[in-house]
Design an enzyme around this catalytic site. Structure first.
Site, PDB file in Angstrom:
ATOM      1  N   HIS A 264       0.878  -1.190   0.000  1.00  0.00           N
ATOM      2  CA  HIS A 264       0.000   0.000   0.000  1.00  0.00           C
ATOM      3  C   HIS A 264       0.907   1.229   0.000  1.00  0.00           C
ATOM      4  CE1 HIS A 264      -3.448   2.430   0.610  1.00  0.00           C
ATOM      5  NE2 HIS A 264      -3.782   2.125   1.859  1.00  0.00           N
ATOM      6  N   HIS A 305      -1.337  -2.410  -9.794  1.00  0.00           N
ATOM      7  CA  HIS A 305      -2.314  -1.839  -8.873  1.00  0.00           C
ATOM      8  C   HIS A 305      -3.515  -2.757  -8.806  1.00  0.00           C
ATOM      9  CE1 HIS A 305      -4.964   1.044  -6.900  1.00  0.00           C
ATOM     10  NE2 HIS A 305      -3.845   1.672  -6.555  1.00  0.00           N
ATOM     11  N   ASP A 363       3.181   5.760  -6.952  1.00  0.00           N
ATOM     12  CA  ASP A 363       4.286   5.704  -5.995  1.00  0.00           C
ATOM     13  C   ASP A 363       5.645   5.569  -6.665  1.00  0.00           C
ATOM     14  OD1 ASP A 363       2.875   6.121  -3.688  1.00  0.00           O
ATOM     15  OD2 ASP A 363       2.179   4.066  -3.643  1.00  0.00           O
TER      16      ASP A 363
HETATM   17  N1  CMC Z   1       6.005  -7.081 -10.353  1.00  0.00           N
HETATM   18  C1  CMC Z   1       5.910  -8.282 -10.932  1.00  0.00           C
HETATM   19  N2  CMC Z   1       4.772  -8.984 -11.057  1.00  0.00           N
HETATM   20  C2  CMC Z   1       3.665  -8.443 -10.561  1.00  0.00           C
HETATM   21  C3  CMC Z   1       3.662  -7.174  -9.932  1.00  0.00           C
HETATM   22  C4  CMC Z   1       4.890  -6.486  -9.842  1.00  0.00           C
HETATM   23  N3  CMC Z   1       4.941  -5.289  -9.267  1.00  0.00           N
HETATM   24  N4  CMC Z   1       2.416  -6.869  -9.528  1.00  0.00           N
HETATM   25  C5  CMC Z   1       1.641  -7.901  -9.879  1.00  0.00           C
HETATM   26  N5  CMC Z   1       2.391  -8.857 -10.509  1.00  0.00           N
HETATM   27  C6  CMC Z   1       1.879 -10.105 -11.098  1.00  0.00           C
HETATM   28  C7  CMC Z   1       1.567 -11.115 -10.012  1.00  0.00           C
HETATM   29  O1  CMC Z   1       2.672 -11.969  -9.762  1.00  0.00           O
HETATM   30  C8  CMC Z   1       0.401 -11.847 -10.610  1.00  0.00           C
HETATM   31  O2  CMC Z   1       0.905 -12.780 -11.527  1.00  0.00           O
HETATM   32  P1  CMC Z   1       0.107 -14.174 -11.781  1.00  0.00           P
HETATM   33  O3  CMC Z   1      -1.208 -13.781 -12.385  1.00  0.00           O
HETATM   34  O4  CMC Z   1       1.003 -14.902 -12.734  1.00  0.00           O
HETATM   35  O5  CMC Z   1      -0.023 -14.824 -10.446  1.00  0.00           O
HETATM   36  C9  CMC Z   1      -0.350 -10.784 -11.402  1.00  0.00           C
HETATM   37  O6  CMC Z   1       0.636  -9.804 -11.720  1.00  0.00           O
HETATM   38  C10 CMC Z   1      -1.495 -10.131 -10.633  1.00  0.00           C
HETATM   39  O7  CMC Z   1      -0.990  -9.673  -9.382  1.00  0.00           O
HETATM   40  P2  CMC Z   1      -1.764  -9.767  -8.006  1.00  0.00           P
HETATM   41  O8  CMC Z   1      -0.791  -9.763  -6.874  1.00  0.00           O
HETATM   42  O9  CMC Z   1      -2.745 -10.882  -8.054  1.00  0.00           O
HETATM   43  O10 CMC Z   1      -2.565  -8.423  -8.074  1.00  0.00           O
HETATM   44  P3  CMC Z   1      -3.085  -7.612  -6.845  1.00  0.00           P
HETATM   45  O11 CMC Z   1      -4.176  -6.778  -7.359  1.00  0.00           O
HETATM   46  O12 CMC Z   1      -3.378  -8.469  -5.676  1.00  0.00           O
HETATM   47  O13 CMC Z   1      -1.790  -6.736  -6.456  1.00  0.00           O
HETATM   48  C11 CMC Z   1      -0.345  -4.987  -5.944  1.00  0.00           C
HETATM   49  C12 CMC Z   1      -1.681  -5.389  -6.570  1.00  0.00           C
HETATM   50  C13 CMC Z   1      -0.270  -3.451  -5.933  1.00  0.00           C
HETATM   51  C14 CMC Z   1      -0.252  -5.488  -4.494  1.00  0.00           C
HETATM   52  C15 CMC Z   1       0.808  -5.567  -6.788  1.00  0.00           C
HETATM   53  O14 CMC Z   1       0.726  -5.133  -8.121  1.00  0.00           O
HETATM   54  C16 CMC Z   1       2.182  -5.252  -6.198  1.00  0.00           C
HETATM   55  O15 CMC Z   1       2.637  -5.959  -5.302  1.00  0.00           O
HETATM   56  N6  CMC Z   1       2.855  -4.153  -6.711  1.00  0.00           N
HETATM   57  C17 CMC Z   1       4.088  -3.705  -6.156  1.00  0.00           C
HETATM   58  C18 CMC Z   1       3.825  -2.888  -4.900  1.00  0.00           C
HETATM   59  C19 CMC Z   1       3.261  -1.524  -5.219  1.00  0.00           C
HETATM   60  O16 CMC Z   1       3.774  -0.802  -6.074  1.00  0.00           O
HETATM   61  N7  CMC Z   1       2.206  -1.135  -4.473  1.00  0.00           N
HETATM   62  C20 CMC Z   1       1.635   0.208  -4.566  1.00  0.00           C
HETATM   63  C21 CMC Z   1       0.263   0.236  -5.079  1.00  0.00           C
HETATM   64  S1  CMC Z   1      -0.204   1.909  -5.485  1.00  0.00           S
HETATM   65  C22 CMC Z   1      -0.328   2.722  -3.979  1.00  0.00           C
HETATM   66  C23 CMC Z   1      -1.648   2.614  -3.371  1.00  0.00           C
HETATM   67  O17 CMC Z   1      -2.659   3.023  -3.970  1.00  0.00           O
HETATM   68  O18 CMC Z   1      -1.684   2.120  -2.229  1.00  0.00           O
END
Ligand code: CMC
Length: 427
Positions: A264, A305, A363
């Site tokens: 987050h 995201h 971010d």
């Molecule tokens: N790098 C590499 N792979 C990724 C990333 C990333 N940053 N983000 C998602 N993926 C992949 C993930 O491994 C998954 O692959 P698969 O379908 O093969 O399992 C797919 O993309 C979908 O990801 P998810 O984790 O199921 O998606 P989510 O909606 O639960 O996660 C997230 C969203 C923000 C937690 C994630 O994208 C992440 O960890 N990003 C990096 C941390 C980050 O930048 N967070 C800030 C968000 S913006 C600030 C805010 O509004 O709070």
């Protein structure tokens, strides 16, 4: 009375559910009566569950749209300023000149913190993470304002909102000053909200700071872009804590705790840590490979995201500001910023990131901008918290001003069924 109905067929039973209509976004099936028929719904991570009704912020993640009270974030970021956006989020409409002046005046005259608050800082180790200090100090504000803690009194709620918005920059800058061993700088009333923050961060009693217009504007934009984001993890935490009747300072402190995590608000700090770990442009491909490897836990911080499956509209604006700041400070050639720009380019062209719609998020750019301004990375999430306070307060106030119920999620229990206790000798 809702006119549309959904029908659920389950184990031979037919259950009618109301469909609630929205002004924007998908309609919502009201499942709140389902438990009377013996069922709960299961939605780990709240993928499809609306936890409240709200009129504040709207996001269309597929189209990359973000509206505060109906106004597109791009317009607010380019034409408005943070305090006007605060007024809008809190009150639902843009202020006229008189309302705006009065609001700014009120905020400006609540920026000082009680002298006793200094003692809280002295209790922390100098190397304490500023978020740890902020969680503690904001929660402790409830010990200073007994006069306005009646959550059922709209005037008390309005004063608490003002106090929180006004004091956050002071508290945040004090976290930084404490960590570097410099004296706290009192706020100055002639500065704008963003200028004042820069003054309290970087001014010293030996040398007054004249805040640069470009940097003040960049900070103001960061504040606008982070001001609210509908029902994210920290806002949902604030609402859940608020639904128990807890005071606003305690609720916002809970929100700060939820914001801290790297998935987050902690992401902007994690971006900088990641850039340091990658080290140089030559290593990017190795880390991109790791980010794609399903057996590796490494992720590209600042990419992806939960809601935006298109370019984050905040990231578009922040990207512009980021380049403006790098240019103005003449630092775009420094290795860390070169590395960041190269990483952005490669990730935007990579099949894996394109296919999974993993665009740079706000971010990614805010972290780089803040670093260029000279703010240490452990302060990034503190700045996010400072800006998000207005959103948390607006959402909390919206909840308390309307009929609401204690937030109490259900569960899908998969533990043992009832069994007899056995004493230690028999085990
Ligand atoms: N790098 C590499 N792979 C990724 C990333 C990333 N940053 N983000 C998602 N993926 C992949 C993930 O491994 C998954 O692959 P698969 O379908 O093969 O399992 C797919 O993309 C979908 O990801 P998810 O984790 O199921 O998606 P989510 O909606 O639960 O996660 C997230 C969203 C923000 C937690 C994630 O994208 C992440 O960890 N990003 C990096 C941390 C980050 O930048 N967070 C800030 C968000 S913006 C600030 C805010 O509004 O709070």
């Amino acid at each position: 009375m809702p006119s549309k109905k959904a029908t659920l067929q389950v184990e031979g039973k037919t259950i009618d559910l109301d469909i609630l209509t929205c002004t924007l976004g998908p309609d919502v099936i009201d499942v709140s009566s389902l438990f009377k028929d013996g069922y709960f719904t299961y939605d780990s991570g709240f993928n499809s569950t609306a936890a409240c009704e709200s009129k504040i912020t709207f996001i269309d993640g597929e189209k990359g749209v973000l509206l505060y009270r109906g106004y597109p974030i791009q317009q607010l970021a380019s034409d408005s300023n943070f305090l006007e956006v605060c007024y809008l989020l809190l009150n639902g409409e843009l202020p006229n000149k008189q309302e705006y002046d009065s609001f700014c005046n009120h905020v400006t005259h609540h920026t000082m913190v009680h002298e006793q608050i200094r003692n809280f800082y002295n209790g922390f180790r100098r190397d304490a993470h500023p978020m740890a200090i902020m969680v503690g100090v904001v929660g402790a504000l409830s010990a200073f304002y007994h006069d306005t803690l009646d959550i059922n009194n709209p005037e008390h709620r309005a004063i608490s909102a003002l106090r929180l918005i006004a004091k956050m920059p002071t508290i945040a800058a004090m976290c930084y000053k404490y960590s570097v061993g410099q004296p706290f700088m009192p706020p100055r009333n002639e500065f704008s909200y963003a200028e004042n923050f820069l003054h309290m961060m970087f001014g010293t009693p030996c040398e007054e700071l004249t805040p640069s217009p470009i940097l003040s504007r960049a900070i103001d934009r960061i504040f606008i872009l982070h001001a609210d984001h509908e029902q994210n993890a920290s806002t949902a935490t604030v609402r859940l804590a608020g639904s128990t009747g807890a005071n606003p300072f305690a609720c916002i402190s809970a929100g700060i705790g939820a914001l801290w995590g790297p998935a987050h608000g902690g992401a902007n700090e994690a971006v900088l840590n990641m850039l340091h770990e990658i080290g140089s442009v030559e290593n990017i491909s190795k880390y991109i490979k790791r980010a794609k490897d399903p057996d590796d836990t490494f992720r590209l911080m600042g990419f992806g995201h939960r809601v935006y499956k298109n370019y984050d509209p905040r990231a578009k604006v922040m990207r512009e500001t980021c380049h403006e700041v790098l240019e103005a400070l003449g630092v775009h050639d420094e290795p860390i910023f070169k590395l960041a720009m190269e990483l952005e380019k490669i990730a935007l062209q990579d099949e894996y990131f394109i296919e999974k719609k993993l665009y740079p998020n706000v971010d990614f750019y805010s972290g780089i901008t803040l670093r260029a301004i000279g703010i240490p990375s452990n302060m990034f999430t503190v700045i996010f918290a400072l800006a998000r306070t207005v959103g948390w307060v607006a959402q909390w106030n919206e909840m308390i001003s309307n009929p609401y119920r204690l937030g109490r999620p259900r569960q899908l229990y998969t533990g043992p069924t009832e069994r007899e206790y056995v004493g230690i000798p028999e085990r």
